[in-house]
Design an enzyme around this catalytic site. Structure first.
Site, mmCIF file in Angstrom:
data_model
loop_
_atom_site.group_PDB
_atom_site.id
_atom_site.type_symbol
_atom_site.label_atom_id
_atom_site.label_comp_id
_atom_site.label_asym_id
_atom_site.label_seq_id
_atom_site.Cartn_x
_atom_site.Cartn_y
_atom_site.Cartn_z
ATOM 1 N N HIS A 1 0.833 -1.210 0.000
ATOM 2 C CA HIS A 1 0.000 0.000 0.000
ATOM 3 C C HIS A 1 0.866 1.258 0.000
ATOM 4 O O HIS A 1 0.591 2.236 -0.695
ATOM 5 C CB HIS A 1 -0.905 0.010 1.236
ATOM 6 C CG HIS A 1 -2.241 -0.605 0.992
ATOM 7 N ND1 HIS A 1 -3.009 -1.144 1.988
ATOM 8 C CD2 HIS A 1 -2.958 -0.767 -0.144
ATOM 9 C CE1 HIS A 1 -4.138 -1.599 1.486
ATOM 10 N NE2 HIS A 1 -4.129 -1.391 0.200
ATOM 11 N N GLU B 1 -2.278 -12.611 -17.358
ATOM 12 C CA GLU B 1 -1.934 -12.597 -15.934
ATOM 13 C C GLU B 1 -1.628 -14.001 -15.427
ATOM 14 O O GLU B 1 -1.143 -14.171 -14.309
ATOM 15 C CB GLU B 1 -3.098 -12.024 -15.124
ATOM 16 C CG GLU B 1 -3.526 -10.640 -15.569
ATOM 17 C CD GLU B 1 -4.915 -10.285 -15.094
ATOM 18 O OE1 GLU B 1 -5.033 -9.609 -14.060
ATOM 19 O OE2 GLU B 1 -5.890 -10.699 -15.752
ATOM 20 N N ASP C 1 -0.518 -9.703 -11.050
ATOM 21 C CA ASP C 1 -1.031 -11.065 -10.954
ATOM 22 C C ASP C 1 -0.114 -12.060 -11.644
ATOM 23 O O ASP C 1 0.023 -13.203 -11.185
ATOM 24 C CB ASP C 1 -2.444 -11.149 -11.548
ATOM 25 C CG ASP C 1 -3.520 -10.895 -10.503
ATOM 26 O OD1 ASP C 1 -3.330 -11.327 -9.349
ATOM 27 O OD2 ASP C 1 -4.538 -10.263 -10.818
ATOM 28 N N CYS D 1 0.347 -3.205 -17.983
ATOM 29 C CA CYS D 1 -0.505 -2.321 -17.178
ATOM 30 C C CYS D 1 -0.399 -2.601 -15.686
ATOM 31 O O CYS D 1 -1.199 -2.106 -14.905
ATOM 32 C CB CYS D 1 -1.963 -2.406 -17.622
ATOM 33 S SG CYS D 1 -2.715 -4.026 -17.402
#
Length: 561
Positions: free
Chosen positions: A184, A411, A435, A482
């Protein structure tokens, strides 16, 4: 020790005195209450309510990704199950302080065991508990210090509530001992353009008042630098500021090779900032914002209006919209509320949409209608595609609704390994490195205990990226990136060398990546990719590429001959 190393966020550099974050409040002792259960319950509930209200107020102020994180924290604080746990401990004779501490600790352990989305939320419980304890004790809430002058903040890690509202006029840079490139703290620091180094494990030796240079590009903290080092750092900071304020240009390598630089967006309101920072379009528009706050799926009309707002902001430019990516860390009761032992490997992404095809069809209907009303170049892609059959299914369905450009997200390693067959049916591929890394390394990206494995620099991950890039080149199909990896200026050149034709990232990272790419030619990018692939692990790959860059010539912008 004169240097510390960690993972840099962006290319920024800053200098200043260290201010250490205060240590957490000590755990209360389990002493019997002296005022009775009713009074303790009242104290606990008032403290929780006050903290939840403060978090919600911060969320309203923060906006962006931080708002979502803070709103989730506010909801957790008032979770009825958690409140019941606090009450039961008070009923057993404990004080409000002990009940809150012990209940939150127990709840945290439960969520960590579940993993996935809930496992990620577990890390936020410590911050909430600390805030409630501070309120009960009549103390200031734990948080960022305010010494009255600019400083470099050093902490074990930062709670989302603190990162979201950092005063960027005071906090020159951020150094944490914990966390990784997808934590985070790193994600929010990247979004806000904060000079940051995370995972500097030896950071505990930094003392308040010590002068340091924080070089995010190199991932190095220099302790007690010389006057010459301070001057060079100041010159680099000034050069970076000048580059950021220079006229915006399309992304390109030093030899003129075009590399489109796009923005990752979570809602239409984020478009204006992306445009102002020079985004050439959108490489990932997450549609989950329409669904996550609803008890039922939004109507076609509601979706169409949001998509129309987004597309209108990028007239004539490419906008890549990801179909609803629910499941795993984004569960939706109306889509898939069945319990799964390992939701990251369960019914998520396109799998979940196929199981509720009406939601997928409604989304395509809304996108097609919005496309017809605007001039943007709409591309759509399916998340979590694993097979050629899934690719055929989605692209055929998208074309049934008149969508001109339909692709898939890569992914899952299976899709990367069969990229040539996948791209035979898809118009493009977009690699979600977060991912892809998770599934390649078998490391839950929401689980802090395996965060060290969640690094897109790992040669195994890069080799899979290269498979997709090579397939795209052979078939003449675009291959974008991305995931968070695209926002790493050093890694960006490697990704281009592996065949990426576009990079999409948080808008705040565009300037750094644009500058980094302008310094490398296509042949140099391929060389750096080879250097990374030759390494045995993520850290070795990153270090080898950083060293290789220093041996390359400095380029002025050239034109293609």
């Amino acid at each position: 020790m004169t240097e510390l190393r960690g993972v840099g966020v962006g290319r920024g550099i800053a200098q200043g005195p260290v201010i250490r974050m205060a240590e957490p409040l000590p755990a209360p002792e389990n002493t019997p209450s002296t005022i009775g259960a009713d009074a303790e319950r009242t104290r606990a509930r008032e403290a929780v309510a006050a903290v939840a209200a403060e978090l919600q107020q911060r969320a309203d102020t923060a906006g962006g990704a931080a708002q979502e994180v803070l709103e989730a924290q506010a909801m957790i604080a008032e979770d009825p199950t958690l409140q019941d746990e606090v009450d039961s401990r008070i009923d057993d004779g404990g004080s409000a302080e002990w009940a809150v501490h012990d209940a939150f600790a127990g709840f945290r352990a439960t969520l960590e065991a579940v993993g996935g989305y809930l496992g990620e939320r577990a890390a936020d419980l410590d911050d909430i508990a600390q805030r409630v304890l501070a309120h009960l004790r009549g103390l200031d809430a734990p948080g960022v210090p305010d010494p009255g002058h600019p400083f470099v903040l050093v902490a074990r890690d930062l709670a989302p509530a603190d990162t979201a509202l950092l005063n960027l006029e005071q906090v020159l840079a951020l150094v944490t001992t914990d966390g990784g490139p997808t934590s985070h703290t790193a994600i929010l620091a990247r979004e806000k353009g904060i000079v940051a180094i995370v995972g500097a494990t030896e950071g505990s030796i930094l003392e308040t008042g010590t002068t340091v240079i924080v070089d995010a590009a190199a991932g190095v903290v220099t302790i007690d630098p010389t006057g010459e080092q301070l001057e060079k750092a100041a010159q680099r900071a000034a050069a970076r500021d000048a580059a950021e304020s220079a006229p915006l240009t399309p992304g390109a390598l030093a030899d003129g090779t075009a590399i489109a630089l796009l923005a990752n967006l979570g809602k239409p309101a984020d478009a204006a900032d992306a445009v102002a920072r020079g985004a050439e379009g959108v490489g990932l528009f997450r549609t989950e914002f329409l669904f996550l706050s609803s008890a039922q799926a939004p109507t076609v009309a509601e979706q169409r209006e949001s998509y129309r707002e987004l597309l209108s902001a990028f007239g004539g430019k490419k906008v890549v919209v990801r179909m609803l990516d629910a499941g795993a860390d984004k569960p939706l009761a109306f889509l898939n509320d069945a319990h799964e032992e390992n939701p990251a490997l369960g019914l998520r992404g396109l799998r979940s949409l196929r199981a509720s095809e009406d939601i997928l069809r409604e989304q395509l209907t809304a996108l097609a209608e919005a496309d017809a009303e605007t001039s943007a170049d709409l591309w759509v892609m399916a998340p979590m595609v694993a097979t050629v059959e899934e690719t055929k299914y989605f692209t055929a369905l998208a074309r049934e609704y008149g969508i001109k450009t339909a692709g898939v997200m890569v992914e899952i390693p299976a899709a990367a390994l069969l990229a040539d067959r996948v791209l035979a049916h898809a118009d493009f591929a977009s690699i979600g490195t977060n991912d892809l890394t998770q599934y390649t390394m078998a490391a839950d990206r929401m689980l802090g205990s395996v965060a060290s494995f969640q690094d897109p620099w790992h040669p195994a991950v890069l080799r899979l990226v290269g498979e997709v890039g090579a397939a795209g080149a052979r078939l003449g199909k675009p291959v974008g990136i991305c995931g968070e990896a695209a926002a790493d200026p050093l890694l960006a050149a490697v990704l281009v060398g592996l065949g990426a034709t576009s990079l999409s990232m948080a808008s705040a990272a565009l300037a750094d990546v644009r500058l980094a790419l302008s310094e490398r030619t296509a042949s140099e990018a391929k060389h750096l990719a080879e250097v990374a692939l030759a390494a045995d692990d993520a850290a070795s790959a990153r270090n080898a590429v950083a060293e290789a860059v220093t041996a390359l010539p400095s380029h002025q912008k050239e034109t293609t001959s």
